[in-house]
Design a protein around this motif. Structure first.
Motif, short mmCIF file in Angstrom:
data_model
loop_
_atom_site.label_atom_id
_atom_site.label_comp_id
_atom_site.label_asym_id
_atom_site.label_seq_id
_atom_site.Cartn_x
_atom_site.Cartn_y
_atom_site.Cartn_z
N GLU A 267 1.78 -2.63 10.66
CA GLU A 267 0.97 -1.40 10.16
C GLU A 267 1.87 -0.08 10.28
N PRO A 272 3.16 -4.67 4.48
CA PRO A 272 1.81 -5.29 4.04
C PRO A 272 1.91 -6.65 4.98
N LYS A 276 -2.96 -11.14 0.59
CA LYS A 276 -3.99 -10.28 -0.46
C LYS A 276 -3.35 -8.83 -0.44
N ASP A 277 -2.80 -8.23 0.38
CA ASP A 277 -2.15 -6.92 -0.15
C ASP A 277 -0.86 -6.89 -0.90
N TYR A 278 -0.33 -7.96 -0.99
CA TYR A 278 0.80 -8.18 -1.83
C TYR A 278 0.08 -8.26 -3.43
N GLU A 280 -2.96 -7.07 -4.20
CA GLU A 280 -3.45 -5.93 -4.49
C GLU A 280 -2.67 -4.86 -4.74
N GLN A 281 -1.04 -5.08 -4.17
CA GLN A 281 -0.26 -3.76 -4.57
C GLN A 281 0.64 -4.14 -5.57
#
Length: 494
Positions: A267, A272, A276-278, A280-281
């Motif tokens: 962080e 990330p 899931k962050d990858y 979403e991004q």
């Protein structure tokens, strides 16, 4: 390689799929596919207290997103199911009882308070890491120290107990690791591992040994953090009389600032941490796969770009590194840029359109398909087509601070000279080559370099100091828009 290759990815649904978990899954997958083997997904959900709603779905969606097909798992059962450990409870109990009968495990009735007292007592007598082991077990409340009748009575009355592994006091446990070579542990450093908890659920250690055997797993490929647990697993294989699978422990993923890449470190460094962050991004899944494959492995030559199919052919455990692998975010972006450039405008358009719609822009398909190739060399992620390319759809409302610094004393004069010339162009003449010739003429006439005109021109039409190739951009914007934006900038920035 004797026998068929069967590997498993066995995550716990205690949170979203971590990037380290995804790399473990990838190495398992590449190894299986490269050896015509089977890739098994097993959900290790025995720790009910830490179960997170939606975590199992997240794991499956993440694997699907990067293109790893599951051969056997909760959704597509083979003949060694069920594939969720919570549904296999009876199996584990049976095997734990077998170990008790053989004298390799025992019932322990100690309460949490009694365990705390034991640890306190040992700390006071100078033992820095007290544990329940070959020495302390004889002063505790278990089926090795209590009379048989009392043990029977406690079990009949339903008193709470755990089943512990009886670890030998002085034994050298050796095994060969496919990544690290021979590894050996002294048994005196191990505790009498709990195998069945008081709620009747198995611990990771028992469940994973029993399942790997029953599911005929040939290779256990997992993170380095499990290396120190392996001797306990090897002991259990020995006690059951089973052949252990081959073991391979993958190097840790390190933070750029040193040390293990923890959630907190990630962080603070803008990395990330969950798959899931990858998603979403809007990263390119191929880029993440290619990047993760090289995070602890390399094919041994200078190549860096490989599709999943190529990685499958190249991957081998003997090329996995022993040392930690540093997570280089810039390198990931480099991969992402590469895979974006490879994709044709037809494939990118639906994704770009969806992002544009979120920004309140409804792009014309033909127009957008001309913008995409023009911007390809400038973008790092798919949304940059929209955020960096917003000026293709609307006049800049303001000019970036960095861009304004590029506006010099003679900028207005040079732009005025340029706009006066291009106003005379016919629509048909308004094309990149002729627009570029005109820039050359103006800079020569004013005896300046290209920069003093190109920079303010870019700022005027886009509001930014960077972006795609300038004259093709003007051609795409068209005469009317280009002239209007230059005149506005002269007026606003003077």
């Amino acid at each position: 390689m004797e026998g068929s290759v069967r590997v498993r990815f066995a995550p716990s649904p205690t949170g979203f799929l971590h990037i380290g978990g995804l790399r473990t899954a990838l190495y398992n997958y590449l190894f299986a596919k490269g050896n015509d083997g089977t890739f098994v997904l097993r959900i290790e959900d025995t720790d009910q207290s830490r179960y997170v709603e939606g975590a199992e779905e997240d794991i499956k969606e993440s694997l699907k997103w990067v293109g790893m097909d599951i051969d056997e798992g909760p959704e597509n059962s083979g003949d060694v199911g069920p594939y969720r450990q919570s549904e296999r409870k009876d199996i584990y109990e049976e095997y734990a009882e077998q170990l008790v009968e053989q004298g390799n495990a025992y019932y322990a009735f100690d309460t949490p308070e009694e365990l705390d007292q034991m640890r306190e007592r040992l700390k006071k007598s100078g033992n820095p890491s007290p544990k329940y082991d070959a020495i302390t077990r004889m002063s505790m409340k278990n089926s090795l120290t209590l009379p048989e009748e009392e043990v029977e009575r406690k079990l009949e009355e339903g008193e709470e107990y755990v089943i512990r592994l009886k670890v030998p006091r002085r034994e050298n446990i050796r095994f060969e690791d496919e990544v690290r070579g021979f590894v050996s542990f002294e048994s005196k450093g191990l505790d009498d591992q709990v195998l069945i908890k008081s709620d009747g659920m198995p611990t990771y250690h028992l469940a994973n040994v029993v399942d790997d055997h029953l599911m005929e797993i040939s290779h256990v490929i997992r993170g380095e953090e499990w290396l120190s647990s392996t001797p306990k697993h090897i002991l259990m294989y020995e006690y059951f009389g089973w052949e252990p699978p081959k073991m391979a422990h993958l190097p840790l993923i390190m933070s750029p600032s040193g040390g293990k890449l923890s959630k907190r470190k990630a962080e603070s460094e803008g990395i990330p941490i969950n798959t899931k962050d990858y998603i979403e991004q809007k990263f390119e899944p191929e880029a993440l796969v290619n990047f993760l494959a090289y995070l602890g492995w390399s094919p041994g030559d200078d190549t860096e770009i490989h599709s999943m199919d190529e990685l499958t052919d190249l991957f081998s455990l003997d090329r996995v590194s022993k040392g930690g692998a540093v997570f280089d975010y810039k390198k990931l972006i480099w991969y992402n840029e590469h895979y974006l450039r490879e994709k044709p405008a037809d494939e990118l358009f639906p994704r770009v359109k969806a992002i544009a719609n979120e920004h309140g822009i409804d792009p014309d398909e033909e127009y957008m398909k001309e913008i995409i190739p023009l911007m390809k060399d400038r973008v790092s992620k798919v949304e940059d087509f929209v955020t960096m390319g917003k000026f293709f759809f609307e006049d800049p409302e303001e000019y970036e601070e960095q861009a304004k610094k590029k506006w010099k004393d003679n900028s207005a004069e040079l732009l005025q000279a340029y706009v006066d010339e291009i106003k005379e162009f016919d629509e048909d003449d308004f094309e990149a080559g002729k627009l570029k010739d005109k820039i050359k003429e103006i800079v020569e006439a004013h005896d300046v370099g290209w920069g003093p005109l190109m920079m303010p021109l870019r700022v005027a039409v886009s509001g930014m100091g960077y972006g795609p190739d300038l004259t093709p951009t003007l051609e795409l914007l068209g005469k009317e828009t280009t002239v209007r934006r230059i005149e506005t900038a002269i007026e606003k920035l003077g």
